[in-house]
Design a protein around this motif. Structure first.
Motif, PDB file in Angstrom:
ATOM      1  N   SER A  23       0.849  -1.439   0.042  1.00 30.64           N
ATOM      2  CA  SER A  23       0.029   0.008  -0.121  1.00 30.64           C
ATOM      3  C   SER A  23       0.996   1.302   0.096  1.00 30.64           C
ATOM      4  O   SER A  23       1.815   1.211   0.643  1.00 30.64           O
ATOM      5  CB  SER A  23      -0.876   0.048   1.164  1.00 30.64           C
ATOM      6  OG  SER A  23      -1.508   1.127   1.271  1.00 30.64           O
TER       7      SER A  23
ATOM      8  N   LYS B  50      -3.600   2.291  -2.418  1.00 29.39           N
ATOM      9  CA  LYS B  50      -3.197   3.366  -1.301  1.00 29.39           C
ATOM     10  C   LYS B  50      -4.182   3.521  -0.287  1.00 29.39           C
ATOM     11  O   LYS B  50      -5.526   3.164  -0.635  1.00 29.39           O
ATOM     12  CB  LYS B  50      -3.303   4.730  -2.302  1.00 29.39           C
ATOM     13  CG  LYS B  50      -2.998   6.018  -1.351  1.00 29.39           C
ATOM     14  CD  LYS B  50      -1.614   5.982  -0.771  1.00 29.39           C
ATOM     15  CE  LYS B  50      -1.463   7.054   0.193  1.00 29.39           C
ATOM     16  NZ  LYS B  50      -0.542   7.101   1.334  1.00 29.39           N
ATOM     17  N   GLY B  51      -4.076   3.762   1.121  1.00 32.73           N
ATOM     18  CA  GLY B  51      -4.896   3.767   2.143  1.00 32.73           C
ATOM     19  C   GLY B  51      -6.096   4.545   1.653  1.00 32.73           C
ATOM     20  O   GLY B  51      -5.949   5.934   1.119  1.00 32.73           O
TER      21      GLY B  51
ATOM     22  N   ASN C 135      -6.536  -1.274   0.983  1.00 32.90           N
ATOM     23  CA  ASN C 135      -6.068  -0.643   2.262  1.00 32.90           C
ATOM     24  C   ASN C 135      -6.914   0.642   2.970  1.00 32.90           C
ATOM     25  O   ASN C 135      -7.289   1.364   2.047  1.00 32.90           O
ATOM     26  CB  ASN C 135      -4.741  -0.506   2.086  1.00 32.90           C
ATOM     27  CG  ASN C 135      -3.783   0.273   3.343  1.00 32.90           C
ATOM     28  OD1 ASN C 135      -4.263   0.982   3.950  1.00 32.90           O
ATOM     29  ND2 ASN C 135      -3.106  -0.503   3.755  1.00 32.90           N
TER      30      ASN C 135
ATOM     31  N   LYS D 294      -3.148  -4.395   9.413  1.00 35.66           N
ATOM     32  CA  LYS D 294      -1.622  -4.099   9.375  1.00 35.66           C
ATOM     33  C   LYS D 294      -0.860  -3.362  10.545  1.00 35.66           C
ATOM     34  O   LYS D 294      -1.290  -2.319  10.891  1.00 35.66           O
ATOM     35  CB  LYS D 294      -1.514  -3.104   8.076  1.00 35.66           C
ATOM     36  CG  LYS D 294       0.058  -2.721   7.701  1.00 35.66           C
ATOM     37  CD  LYS D 294       0.114  -2.330   6.541  1.00 35.66           C
ATOM     38  CE  LYS D 294       1.459  -1.842   5.982  1.00 35.66           C
ATOM     39  NZ  LYS D 294       1.562  -1.231   4.685  1.00 35.66           N
TER      40      LYS D 294
ATOM     41  N   ILE E  21       5.503  -5.076   8.394  1.00 34.22           N
ATOM     42  CA  ILE E  21       5.240  -4.008   9.176  1.00 34.22           C
ATOM     43  C   ILE E  21       5.178  -2.660   8.364  1.00 34.22           C
ATOM     44  O   ILE E  21       5.484  -2.726   7.139  1.00 34.22           O
ATOM     45  CB  ILE E  21       6.667  -3.708  10.093  1.00 34.22           C
ATOM     46  CG1 ILE E  21       7.908  -3.266   9.448  1.00 34.22           C
ATOM     47  CG2 ILE E  21       6.984  -4.513  11.166  1.00 34.22           C
ATOM     48  CD1 ILE E  21       9.033  -3.054  10.085  1.00 34.22           C
TER      49      ILE E  21
ATOM     50  N   SER F  12      11.273   3.548   5.511  1.00 34.74           N
ATOM     51  CA  SER F  12      10.914   2.472   4.756  1.00 34.74           C
ATOM     52  C   SER F  12      12.136   2.153   4.094  1.00 34.74           C
ATOM     53  O   SER F  12      12.999   2.795   3.914  1.00 34.74           O
ATOM     54  CB  SER F  12       9.716   2.489   4.008  1.00 34.74           C
ATOM     55  OG  SER F  12       9.799   3.693   2.970  1.00 34.74           O
ATOM     56  N   GLY F  13      12.232   0.808   3.425  1.00 35.12           N
ATOM     57  CA  GLY F  13      13.103   0.452   2.403  1.00 35.12           C
ATOM     58  C   GLY F  13      14.220  -0.423   3.227  1.00 35.12           C
ATOM     59  O   GLY F  13      13.891  -0.852   4.200  1.00 35.12           O
TER      60      GLY F  13
ATOM     61  N   LEU G  30       6.642  -7.744   5.388  1.00 44.44           N
ATOM     62  CA  LEU G  30       7.052  -6.553   4.497  1.00 44.44           C
ATOM     63  C   LEU G  30       7.928  -5.763   5.069  1.00 44.44           C
ATOM     64  O   LEU G  30       7.936  -5.572   6.609  1.00 44.44           O
ATOM     65  CB  LEU G  30       5.930  -5.938   3.766  1.00 44.44           C
ATOM     66  CG  LEU G  30       5.041  -4.770   4.399  1.00 44.44           C
ATOM     67  CD1 LEU G  30       4.648  -3.956   3.475  1.00 44.44           C
ATOM     68  CD2 LEU G  30       4.017  -5.488   5.149  1.00 44.44           C
TER      69      LEU G  30
ATOM     70  N   GLY H 266      11.224  -3.843   3.330  1.00 47.83           N
ATOM     71  CA  GLY H 266      12.714  -3.672   2.666  1.00 47.83           C
ATOM     72  C   GLY H 266      12.883  -4.507   1.579  1.00 47.83           C
ATOM     73  O   GLY H 266      14.076  -4.880   1.314  1.00 47.83           O
TER      74      GLY H 266
ATOM     75  N   GLY I 110       7.268  -2.820  -0.939  1.00 43.65           N
ATOM     76  CA  GLY I 110       6.934  -1.499  -1.167  1.00 43.65           C
ATOM     77  C   GLY I 110       7.669  -0.611  -1.919  1.00 43.65           C
ATOM     78  O   GLY I 110       7.617  -0.404  -2.883  1.00 43.65           O
ATOM     79  N   THR I 111       8.774   0.186  -0.991  1.00 46.73           N
ATOM     80  CA  THR I 111       9.652   1.279  -1.338  1.00 46.73           C
ATOM     81  C   THR I 111      10.267   0.919  -2.649  1.00 46.73           C
ATOM     82  O   THR I 111      10.284   1.493  -3.793  1.00 46.73           O
ATOM     83  CB  THR I 111      10.504   1.718  -0.528  1.00 46.73           C
ATOM     84  OG1 THR I 111      10.011   2.077   0.760  1.00 46.73           O
ATOM     85  CG2 THR I 111      11.499   2.531  -0.926  1.00 46.73           C
TER      86      THR I 111
HETATM   87  C1  LIG Z   1       5.400   6.680   0.055  1.00 46.74           C
HETATM   88  C2  LIG Z   1       4.731   5.609   0.985  1.00 46.74           C
HETATM   89  C3  LIG Z   1       3.247   5.621   1.198  1.00 46.74           C
HETATM   90  C4  LIG Z   1       2.825   4.743   1.831  1.00 46.74           C
HETATM   91  N1  LIG Z   1       1.367   4.762   2.204  1.00 46.74           N
HETATM   92  C5  LIG Z   1       0.655   3.861   2.907  1.00 46.74           C
HETATM   93  C6  LIG Z   1      -0.713   3.763   3.252  1.00 46.74           C
HETATM   94  O1  LIG Z   1      -1.425   4.462   2.579  1.00 46.74           O
HETATM   95  N2  LIG Z   1      -1.161   2.617   3.824  1.00 46.74           N
HETATM   96  C7  LIG Z   1      -0.499   1.746   4.498  1.00 46.74           C
HETATM   97  O2  LIG Z   1      -0.777   0.903   5.276  1.00 46.74           O
HETATM   98  N3  LIG Z   1       1.042   1.585   4.304  1.00 46.74           N
HETATM   99  C8  LIG Z   1       1.524   2.550   3.626  1.00 46.74           C
HETATM  100  N4  LIG Z   1       2.998   2.914   3.369  1.00 46.74           N
HETATM  101  C9  LIG Z   1       3.652   1.823   4.255  1.00 46.74           C
HETATM  102  C10 LIG Z   1       3.941   0.690   3.064  1.00 46.74           C
HETATM  103  O3  LIG Z   1       3.046  -0.011   2.631  1.00 46.74           O
HETATM  104  C11 LIG Z   1       5.100  -0.327   3.971  1.00 46.74           C
HETATM  105  O4  LIG Z   1       4.365  -0.971   5.078  1.00 46.74           O
HETATM  106  C12 LIG Z   1       6.407   0.159   4.249  1.00 46.74           C
HETATM  107  O5  LIG Z   1       6.777   1.177   3.372  1.00 46.74           O
HETATM  108  C13 LIG Z   1       7.469  -1.033   4.568  1.00 46.74           C
HETATM  109  O6  LIG Z   1       7.672  -1.656   3.221  1.00 46.74           O
HETATM  110  P1  LIG Z   1       8.911  -1.454   2.473  1.00 46.74           P
HETATM  111  O7  LIG Z   1      10.418  -1.153   3.155  1.00 46.74           O
HETATM  112  O8  LIG Z   1       8.983  -2.466   1.459  1.00 46.74           O
HETATM  113  O9  LIG Z   1       8.434  -0.056   1.575  1.00 46.74           O
HETATM  114  C14 LIG Z   1       3.606   3.681   2.760  1.00 46.74           C
HETATM  115  C15 LIG Z   1       5.087   3.603   2.316  1.00 46.74           C
HETATM  116  C16 LIG Z   1       5.402   4.510   1.534  1.00 46.74           C
HETATM  117  C17 LIG Z   1       6.911   4.549   1.364  1.00 46.74           C
END
Ligand SMILES: Cc1cc2nc3c(=O)[nH]c(=O)nc-3n(C[C@H](O)[C@H](O)[C@H](O)COP(=O)(O)O)c2cc1C
Length: 304
Positions: free
Chosen positions: A21, A45-46, A99, A165, A191, A216-217, A242, A244, A265-266
């Motif tokens: 998301s 997207k949420g 989401n 989540k 997470i 994140s990442g 999730l 990174g 995600g990222t």
């Molecule tokens: C720009 C951005 C927007 C995000 N928006 C949401 C969101 O709307 N709802 C949600 O549950 N998580 C949201 N997240 C969190 C991601 O879904 C994910 O849980 C988090 O980034 C960790 O994963 P990653 O390291 O692979 O990015 C967002 C993350 C980023 C980077």
């Protein structure tokens, strides 16, 4: 072909790779870069009841091996999602996880009821990291007793699988995982982002207008693997891991630690086709390693 199918409650995914998301728009933005039907699912997207504009800029910045964001849950709102986004998504053959978040329990329940009734939405993912206005801004996901009550209330109006989540911004994630299970949630995703901050030393200003944002990442991956491991040992419902994920080995780490599926995600921002690539690489890996069914990999961590 290895069996890559996994189940999240009553939902069967063709493979365990899901786009996370907030990093995958409403899906169709990525349709030119990958086949939406070839990935396990994507999470939107949420969504909120009313459209939201989000936080002031700057609201993203790069950090070592990651990024900080403070988008502020900007989204088109549930009505526009249903009318403008969902028809095209339905035709794509994608599995869709909606989401959503609210500021009150009633908002959460109302959104769940709306999304549950939508043709083309296959599962719901409840984001509990946002502040509860009625509880004075305390996050919904920061009190296990309240999280259990919220989950139970939402589950009452929702026949589709409900994924909750979890926020990593707690001292111990295990009671939160248990609260979701006790409340009748069908799965956990972990997470969400870790609270972080970055300062431009030349200007002495925070790199994010709101000062603190969500990290994140790849930087957060070891924390995420640890929390997924702890959740998977605490509950019987599936855990979606999730945080990174950038490569096949990263996805395997989460699966071995106990995740039934993974989200990316990222890294979608770096490589928009990454989810399909990882799904294909997972299949090739299973064939090479003679793993007939991905189920035998899940939670296969050896600790002695
Ligand atoms: C720009 C951005 C927007 C995000 N928006 C949401 C969101 O709307 N709802 C949600 O549950 N998580 C949201 N997240 C969190 C991601 O879904 C994910 O849980 C988090 O980034 C960790 O994963 P990653 O390291 O692979 O990015 C967002 C993350 C980023 C980077």
């Amino acid at each position: 072909m290895a069996i890559l199918k996994v189940r999240i409650g009553s939902l069967e995914l063709s493979n365990p790779v899901i786009a996370a998301s907030g990093t995958f728009g409403y899906g169709m933005e990525f349709a030119e870069r990958l086949d939406l039907a070839a990935i396990g699912a994507f999470s939107t997207k949420g969504l909120s009841l009313k459209p939201r504009g989000g936080n002031p800029m700057p609201r993203i910045c790069e950090t070592p091996c990651g990024m900080i964001n403070s988008i502020g849950l900007e989204n088109v709102g549930v009505d526009a999602f249903e009318m403008d986004k969902l028809p095209a998504i339905r035709k794509s053959g994608a599995k869709v996880i909606a989401n959503f978040f609210g500021e009150t329990e009633e908002e959460y329940t109302e959104l769940a009821r709306r999304l549950d009734a939508m043709d083309g939405v296959h599962a719901l993912e409840m984001n509990v990291s946002c502040p509860n206005v009625e509880k004075g801004g305390i996050e919904f996901g920061s009190d296990p007793a309240f999280l259990e009550k919220l989950t139970a209330g939402v589950k009452k109006v929702c026949g589709k699988p409900l994924i909750v989540k979890l926020s990593p911004n707690v001292a111990d994630i295990k009671p939160f995982a248990k609260a979701v299970e006790n409340g009748g949630g069908d799965a956990i995703s972990a997470i969400n982002t870790l609270k972080g901050m970055s300062v431009d030393v030349k200007t002495r200003r925070p790199r994010i207008k709101r000062v603190i944002g969500g990290l994140s990442g790849p930087a957060i991956k070891p924390v995420a693997v640890r929390m997924v491991y702890e959740c998977a040992r605490t509950v019987k419902i599936p855990v979606i891991g999730l945080g990174g994920i950038a490569s096949l080995d990263d996805a395997l780490e989460f699966l071995i630690a106990g995740a039934t599926a993974v989200q990316v995600g990222t890294m979608n921002f770096v490589e928009p086709g990454i989810c399909q690539r990882l799904a294909e690489e997972l299949n090739a890996y299973c064939e090479k390693e003679k793993i007939a069914d991905i189920a035998s990999l899940i939670g296969s961590l050896i600790t002695e």
